[in-house]
Design a protein around this motif. Structure first.
Motif, PDB file in Angstrom:
ATOM      1  N   TYR A   1      -3.138   0.546  -3.649  1.00 45.28           N
ATOM      2  CA  TYR A   1      -2.771  -0.797  -3.176  1.00 45.28           C
ATOM      3  C   TYR A   1      -2.481  -1.694  -4.373  1.00 45.28           C
ATOM      4  CZ  TYR A   1      -3.458  -5.535  -1.412  1.00 45.28           C
ATOM      5  OH  TYR A   1      -3.307  -6.864  -1.110  1.00 45.28           O
TER       6      TYR A   1
ATOM      7  N   LEU B   1       2.083  -5.170   3.400  1.00 48.45           N
ATOM      8  CA  LEU B   1       1.140  -5.818   4.296  1.00 48.45           C
ATOM      9  C   LEU B   1       1.499  -7.278   4.460  1.00 48.45           C
ATOM     10  CD1 LEU B   1      -0.561  -3.548   2.561  1.00 48.45           C
ATOM     11  CD2 LEU B   1      -2.432  -4.481   3.863  1.00 48.45           C
TER      12      LEU B   1
ATOM     13  N   PHE C   1      -4.789   6.890   2.662  1.00 44.77           N
ATOM     14  CA  PHE C   1      -4.544   5.813   1.705  1.00 44.77           C
ATOM     15  C   PHE C   1      -4.545   6.360   0.284  1.00 44.77           C
ATOM     16  CE2 PHE C   1      -4.709   1.530   0.167  1.00 44.77           C
ATOM     17  CZ  PHE C   1      -5.559   1.549  -0.925  1.00 44.77           C
TER      18      PHE C   1
ATOM     19  N   PHE D   1       5.358   0.569   8.247  1.00 45.68           N
ATOM     20  CA  PHE D   1       5.661   1.826   7.592  1.00 45.68           C
ATOM     21  C   PHE D   1       7.111   2.176   7.904  1.00 45.68           C
ATOM     22  CE2 PHE D   1       1.448   3.382   6.392  1.00 45.68           C
ATOM     23  CZ  PHE D   1       0.630   2.579   7.168  1.00 45.68           C
TER      24      PHE D   1
ATOM     25  N   THR E   1       0.999  -3.847   9.483  1.00 43.68           N
ATOM     26  CA  THR E   1       1.431  -3.053   8.348  1.00 43.68           C
ATOM     27  C   THR E   1       2.662  -2.274   8.767  1.00 43.68           C
ATOM     28  OG1 THR E   1      -0.821  -2.857   7.514  1.00 43.68           O
ATOM     29  CG2 THR E   1       0.778  -1.251   6.726  1.00 43.68           C
TER      30      THR E   1
ATOM     31  N   TYR F   1       0.668   5.471   1.159  1.00 41.35           N
ATOM     32  CA  TYR F   1      -0.052   6.485   1.920  1.00 41.35           C
ATOM     33  C   TYR F   1       0.622   7.843   1.736  1.00 41.35           C
ATOM     34  CZ  TYR F   1      -2.723   2.909   4.350  1.00 41.35           C
ATOM     35  OH  TYR F   1      -3.589   1.881   4.639  1.00 41.35           O
TER      36      TYR F   1
ATOM     37  N   PHE G   1       4.520   7.152   2.126  1.00 49.84           N
ATOM     38  CA  PHE G   1       4.957   5.925   2.778  1.00 49.84           C
ATOM     39  C   PHE G   1       4.510   4.723   1.966  1.00 49.84           C
ATOM     40  CE2 PHE G   1       6.130   7.738   6.876  1.00 49.84           C
ATOM     41  CZ  PHE G   1       5.394   8.905   6.895  1.00 49.84           C
TER      42      PHE G   1
ATOM     43  N   SER H   1       0.840  -1.198   0.000  1.00 43.75           N
ATOM     44  CA  SER H   1       0.000   0.000   0.000  1.00 43.75           C
ATOM     45  C   SER H   1       0.875   1.248   0.000  1.00 43.75           C
ATOM     46  CB  SER H   1      -0.890   0.022   1.254  1.00 43.75           C
ATOM     47  OG  SER H   1      -1.840  -1.011   1.235  1.00 43.75           O
TER      48      SER H   1
END
Lengths: 116, 108
Positions: free
Chosen positions: B48, B91, B45, B98, B96, B35, B87, B33
């Motif tokens: 993905y 996953l 978000f 970061f 998650t 961000y 970021f 993902s």
């Protein structure tokens, strides 16, 4: 639909004290994750809760703890505060968490904790 | 173990294209993902990738190569409002991850 709510937004505490932060996830979301954010360190994973159970924990000392209630609201507690605990604490909610393969997390605005 | 690498800063000109790279190692990986976080704001978000290849969402695209444990975010037609931290977040393993993120500066 209401977003993720964190309270309080700002907090000033003295070294040695303890603090409790609250996070209310989006309605229907069962997973809540907590992160610590400091300048230059990005988002450091603290722990994730799903259905009142801690599923995973990051590399933080035992002074950092959390819990989740039956309504999915979560709290994190930091005991014996140190100056280095000053940070933005963010919580993120997702439908069923990474264990359930949620692909998107929704963040609250965070709690800015300052330890003096 | 878990590891994540992104450049710390990228600077680009308004209207240009910029690519933010991400290499990762995480157990139980099932997707990547991205961000965005503006100063003083919460991460939001962006995109993905579960499969290899390019996913396009407006001016933003994200790419994943699972065999190389590598992905990137591509921002086109840069605007001043794109100045933020980005970021990547692999996953897997019930969490998650970061990293420190990439700070993007867009200049006029």
């Amino acid at each position: 639909k209401a977003g993720v709510t964190q309270t309080p937004r700002y907090l000033i505490k003295t070294r040695g004290q303890q603090v409790t932060l609250s996070c209310s996830p989006i309605s229907g979301h069962r997973s809540v994750s907590w992160y610590q954010q400091t300048p230059g360190q990005g988002l450091q994973f603290l722990f994730e809760y799903f259905s009142e159970t801690q599923r995973n924990k990051g590399n933080f000392p035992g002074r950092f703890s959390g819990r989740q209630f039956s309504n999915s609201r979560s709290e994190m507690n930091v005991s014996t505060l140190e100056l280095g605990d000053s940070a933005l604490y963010l919580c993120a909610s997702s439908l069923d968490g990474t264990g359930g393969r949620s692909t998107e997390a929704f963040f609250g605005q965070g709690t800015r904790l300052t330890v003096v | 173990g878990q590891s994540l690498e992104q450049p710390s800063e990228v600077t680009a000109v308004e209207g240009a294209i910029v690519q933010i790279n991400c290499t990762y190692q995480t157990s139980g990986f099932y997707g990547l993902s991205w961000y965005q976080q503006h100063d003083g704001g919460a991460p939001t978000f962006l995109s993905y990738n579960a499969l290899d290849g390019l996913e396009e969402t407006g001016r933003f695209s994200s790419f994943l190569s699972r065999s190389d444990s590598y992905g990137y975010l591509l921002l086109q037609e840069l605007q001043m409002k794109d100045s933020a931290s980005y970021f990547c977040a692999p996953l897997g393993g019930f969490k998650t991850i970061f990293g420190a993120g990439t700070r993007l500066f867009v200049k006029a």
